[in-house]
Design an enzyme around this catalytic site. Sequence first.
Site, PDB file in Angstrom:
ATOM      1  N   ASP A  16      -7.119  34.618  10.346  1.00 21.17           N
ATOM      2  CA  ASP A  16      -8.119  33.685   9.847  1.00 21.17           C
ATOM      3  C   ASP A  16      -8.861  34.331   8.693  1.00 21.17           C
ATOM      4  O   ASP A  16      -9.078  35.538   8.686  1.00 21.17           O
ATOM      5  CB  ASP A  16      -9.102  33.314  10.961  1.00 21.17           C
ATOM      6  CG  ASP A  16     -10.048  32.203  10.559  1.00 21.17           C
ATOM      7  OD1 ASP A  16      -9.630  31.325   9.777  1.00 21.17           O
ATOM      8  OD2 ASP A  16     -11.203  32.211  11.017  1.00 21.17           O
ATOM      9  N   ASN A  30      -4.099  23.177   9.405  1.00 25.43           N
ATOM     10  CA  ASN A  30      -3.342  23.501   8.198  1.00 25.43           C
ATOM     11  C   ASN A  30      -2.486  22.329   7.717  1.00 25.43           C
ATOM     12  O   ASN A  30      -2.118  22.282   6.551  1.00 25.43           O
ATOM     13  CB  ASN A  30      -2.450  24.721   8.429  1.00 25.43           C
ATOM     14  CG  ASN A  30      -3.261  25.973   8.641  1.00 25.43           C
ATOM     15  OD1 ASN A  30      -4.478  25.975   8.507  1.00 25.43           O
ATOM     16  ND2 ASN A  30      -2.590  27.062   8.988  1.00 25.43           N
TER      17      ASN A  30
END
Length: 115
Positions: free
Chosen positions: A59, A108
């Site tokens: 991340d 995503n």
Amino acid sequence: MAALPTSSTVAPSAAAGGRPLWATVKSYLESPFYRLYQRRLEAQMAGWRLPRHIGIIMDGNRRYARNFGNSPVSFGHYRGAEKLWQVLNWCYEAEIPVVTVWSFSLDNFHRDTSE
């Protein structure tokens, strides 16, 4: 127990066209301090109880790239992959048998296809 990894065990940066000059200079200046820190950790490592499984959530690569101004998002992804390679080498050398890496989120799917 294995020693901590050296810089020769990490992924080479040449795969992405080489490192920027600032990164090379920073690495050169940090290396003596890193070696001292590495020796200190190696001295303490004998008493550690190592985990059998490590989980890593990838991340912040986009944020990392944005912090460099005009850097493309792929720069952040490359640096994240480079760091993951380094951590996986540490886990291998420390004989940690299981590593789970989460690298993709359903969020995503809503991002631009260029990413």
